[in-house]
Design an enzyme around this catalytic site. Structure first.
Site, PDB file in Angstrom:
ATOM      1  N   SER A 128      32.792  40.519  43.243  1.00 48.28           N
ATOM      2  CA  SER A 128      32.457  39.633  42.129  1.00 48.28           C
ATOM      3  C   SER A 128      31.444  38.583  42.558  1.00 48.28           C
ATOM      4  O   SER A 128      31.427  38.155  43.723  1.00 48.28           O
ATOM      5  CB  SER A 128      33.730  38.929  41.638  1.00 48.28           C
ATOM      6  OG  SER A 128      33.422  37.865  40.767  1.00 48.28           O
ATOM      7  N   TYR A 153      40.932  33.868  42.783  1.00 46.71           N
ATOM      8  CA  TYR A 153      40.311  35.139  42.403  1.00 46.71           C
ATOM      9  C   TYR A 153      39.116  35.429  43.312  1.00 46.71           C
ATOM     10  O   TYR A 153      38.996  36.528  43.867  1.00 46.71           O
ATOM     11  CB  TYR A 153      39.867  35.098  40.941  1.00 46.71           C
ATOM     12  CG  TYR A 153      39.012  36.277  40.539  1.00 46.71           C
ATOM     13  CD1 TYR A 153      39.563  37.560  40.477  1.00 46.71           C
ATOM     14  CD2 TYR A 153      37.661  36.120  40.237  1.00 46.71           C
ATOM     15  CE1 TYR A 153      38.782  38.656  40.124  1.00 46.71           C
ATOM     16  CE2 TYR A 153      36.877  37.203  39.889  1.00 46.71           C
ATOM     17  CZ  TYR A 153      37.438  38.466  39.824  1.00 46.71           C
ATOM     18  OH  TYR A 153      36.664  39.545  39.484  1.00 46.71           O
TER      19      TYR A 153
END
Length: 336
Positions: A128, A153
């Site tokens: 990501s 995350y």
């Protein structure tokens, strides 16, 4: 024809990838646990687009189910794995951090172990843009260190890259991590900003605009993401013969391990993005201006030179084209 496992097959990117791989003539096994992080009906409707195709098989399974996952790998003998399953979302990681450890760390460890023991030719996995965290040098380059994540995350995705490198080094397993930049489009995730904006505008409700709209994102259309994934999947990671431990390149290695950005290479102001949605809907939004949220990044901007060089691909879909396609799908799917 290759036999490919796609994890997160009922998800946004996963379902699109399954459809493309099937169209390209591959045999696809799609794995998903169908959790209720967001509307399960949407996940099942995505799967409905795939089920019934002769070369597609759906497996409902959780990545933390080590026993059954290992049995699946032994039985199926996949050629490649596209690992897209994960607990997504920056803000949700502040509320439920353990979900990220279970899915993104434990689940990924199980995938790595099964790839190692079953002769997988290439593991491609979703990272990501959030791994860039506190980095302020833009555009974000895969050749920069990413050691200051701003959310759990992001930390879990950085951990995935490190775990993959270990397996590439120890077991010669080719692994490639793809840092996705704000993916949007038809069949998207309901927790994403553009989805929330469209829903609120159509309902006549105000939209929450964080950091008073002073944020920039490298919004990347789903078809461009899928084209990049497919091209990378077809090129197993190889060692970089010029890699030097004294001046280590964070994107390559002596091991068969690579990292790429997949982004539009064209960041857009949040306000401009909202205006594009308004134009596509033919409606104005009432804005609820708010401060930046914990874990949010001010800007994302992908340097995609490595992707262009290795995969010979550059995203081409404009924001206006992509948002129009999303809005058309949204109106049809929800009958708005």
């Amino acid at each position: 024809m290759s036999k490919i496992l796609v994890t997160g097959a009922a998800g946004f990117i996963g379902s699109h990838l399954c459809r493309r791989l099937l169209a390209d003539g591959h045999s696809v096994a799609g794995l998903d646990n169908l959790n209720d992080y967001y509307d399960v009906r949407l996940k099942k409707d995505r799967l409905q687009q795939l089920e019934g195709q002769p070369d597609f098989r759906f497996i409902k399974m959780d990545l933390t189910d080590r026993k059954h996952l290992s049995e699946l790998f032994v039985q199926e003998q996949f050629d490649c794995v596209a690992h897209l399953a994960a607990q997504p979302g920056v803000r949700y990681s502040l509320e439920n951090p353990r979900a990220y450890i279970d899915s993104n760390i434990v689940g990924f460890a199980n995938i790595l172990e099964d790839c190692r023991h079953n002769g997988i030719q290439h593991l491609v996995y979703a990272s990501s843009s959030s791994v860039y965290g506190a980095n302020e040098s833009v555009p974000f380059s895969v050749h920069d260190n990413v050691d200051h994540p701003l959310s759990l995350y992001a930390a879990s995705k950085k951990a995935n890259e490190l775990m993959a490198h270990t397996y590439s080094h120890l077991y010669n397993l080719p692994t490639t991590g793809l840092r996705f930049f704000t993916v949007y489009g038809p069949w998207g995730r309901p927790d994403m900003a553009y989805f929330l904006f469209a829903r609120a505008i159509l309902a006549g409700e105000p939209i929450n605009v964080y950091n008073y709209g002073k944020m920039r994102r490298d919004f990347t259309y789903i078809d461009d993401i899928i084209e990049g994934v497919v091209r990378v999947l077809e090129q197993p990671a190889t060692p970089n013969p010029d890699w030097q431990g004294k001046q280590p390149d964070p994107a390559t290695s002596r091991a068969p391990w690579r990292i790429y950005n997949i982004g539009n290479n064209h960041p857009v102001e949040l306000e401009e993005f909202i205006q594009t949605i308004e134009q596509a809907l033919g409606m104005k939004a009432e804005r609820n201006m708010m401060p930046i949220q914990p874990g949010d990044m001010l800007e994302t901007f992908a340097d995609i030179d490595s992707l262009v060089e290795q995969a010979e691909f550059r995203p081409t879909t404009s924001i206006k084209q992509g948002i129009r396609a999303f809005v058309d799908w949204y109106r049809e799917y929800y009958g708005k």
